[in-house]
Write a protein that holds these residues in place. Sequence first.
Motif, mmCIF file in Angstrom:
data_model
loop_
_atom_site.group_PDB
_atom_site.id
_atom_site.type_symbol
_atom_site.label_atom_id
_atom_site.label_comp_id
_atom_site.label_asym_id
_atom_site.label_seq_id
_atom_site.Cartn_x
_atom_site.Cartn_y
_atom_site.Cartn_z
ATOM 1 N N ILE A 16 28.220 -24.662 -55.916
ATOM 2 C CA ILE A 16 27.603 -23.684 -55.441
ATOM 3 C C ILE A 16 26.505 -22.858 -56.135
ATOM 4 C CG2 ILE A 16 29.287 -23.710 -53.407
ATOM 5 C CD1 ILE A 16 30.494 -20.970 -54.753
ATOM 6 N N GLY A 17 26.473 -23.203 -57.489
ATOM 7 C CA GLY A 17 25.961 -22.737 -58.435
ATOM 8 C C GLY A 17 26.403 -21.400 -58.997
ATOM 9 N N ILE A 28 23.962 -26.857 -55.935
ATOM 10 C CA ILE A 28 23.601 -28.174 -55.261
ATOM 11 C C ILE A 28 23.550 -27.771 -53.661
ATOM 12 C CG2 ILE A 28 24.555 -30.441 -54.714
ATOM 13 C CD1 ILE A 28 25.753 -30.075 -57.682
ATOM 14 N N ILE A 29 24.586 -27.098 -53.293
ATOM 15 C CA ILE A 29 24.798 -26.816 -51.844
ATOM 16 C C ILE A 29 24.931 -25.076 -51.939
ATOM 17 C CG2 ILE A 29 26.240 -26.817 -49.993
ATOM 18 C CD1 ILE A 29 26.559 -29.650 -50.649
ATOM 19 N N PRO A 30 23.561 -24.588 -51.460
ATOM 20 C CA PRO A 30 23.653 -23.102 -51.595
ATOM 21 C C PRO A 30 24.445 -22.186 -50.375
ATOM 22 C CG PRO A 30 21.515 -24.168 -50.713
ATOM 23 C CD PRO A 30 22.428 -25.310 -50.994
ATOM 24 N N VAL A 31 25.719 -22.168 -50.788
ATOM 25 C CA VAL A 31 26.580 -21.305 -49.763
ATOM 26 C C VAL A 31 27.303 -20.423 -50.796
ATOM 27 C CG1 VAL A 31 26.744 -22.971 -47.951
ATOM 28 C CG2 VAL A 31 28.601 -23.062 -49.799
ATOM 29 N N LYS A 32 27.869 -19.204 -50.259
ATOM 30 C CA LYS A 32 28.878 -18.440 -50.825
ATOM 31 C C LYS A 32 30.104 -19.240 -51.000
ATOM 32 C CE LYS A 32 25.628 -14.836 -51.015
ATOM 33 N NZ LYS A 32 25.325 -14.469 -52.320
ATOM 34 N N SER A 34 33.069 -17.891 -50.157
ATOM 35 C CA SER A 34 34.093 -17.854 -48.960
ATOM 36 C C SER A 34 33.632 -18.722 -47.993
ATOM 37 C CB SER A 34 33.977 -16.259 -48.661
ATOM 38 O OG SER A 34 32.531 -16.153 -48.374
ATOM 39 N N CYS A 35 32.323 -19.178 -48.036
ATOM 40 C CA CYS A 35 31.726 -19.977 -46.975
ATOM 41 C C CYS A 35 32.367 -21.495 -47.264
ATOM 42 C CB CYS A 35 30.489 -19.884 -46.765
ATOM 43 S SG CYS A 35 29.633 -21.103 -45.775
ATOM 44 N N TRP A 36 32.217 -21.786 -48.633
ATOM 45 C CA TRP A 36 32.655 -23.048 -49.012
ATOM 46 C C TRP A 36 34.029 -23.124 -48.699
ATOM 47 C CZ3 TRP A 36 30.510 -27.504 -50.721
ATOM 48 C CH2 TRP A 36 31.372 -28.396 -51.266
ATOM 49 N N PHE A 45 33.411 -29.515 -45.334
ATOM 50 C CA PHE A 45 33.143 -29.726 -46.817
ATOM 51 C C PHE A 45 34.449 -30.648 -47.418
ATOM 52 C CE2 PHE A 45 30.796 -25.479 -46.749
ATOM 53 C CZ PHE A 45 29.800 -26.061 -46.717
ATOM 54 N N PRO A 46 34.283 -31.410 -48.521
ATOM 55 C CA PRO A 46 35.246 -32.160 -48.955
ATOM 56 C C PRO A 46 36.368 -31.393 -49.445
ATOM 57 C CG PRO A 46 33.525 -32.624 -50.088
ATOM 58 C CD PRO A 46 32.927 -31.608 -49.125
#
Length: 71
Positions: A16-17, A28-32, A34-36, A45-46
Amino acid sequence: MNQLPETGFLRLPQIIGNPKAEPPIPPIIPVKKSCWWDGVKSGRFPKPVKIGNGRSTFWRVEDIRALIARA
């Protein structure tokens, strides 16, 4: 998109960076965060794997590649 290794494991900041890291880690996957974790809980998500003493959380590169492929 970042270059992903063929196999191996990634930590959450690698996925998520982390703009505060030195040098900054692009997502790689631009989410926060908590969202992840909500996405992991819902199955979007895996699921992570625990390595070592069970306190280190990783995701398989293959699972992240599959997630990107189906997006």
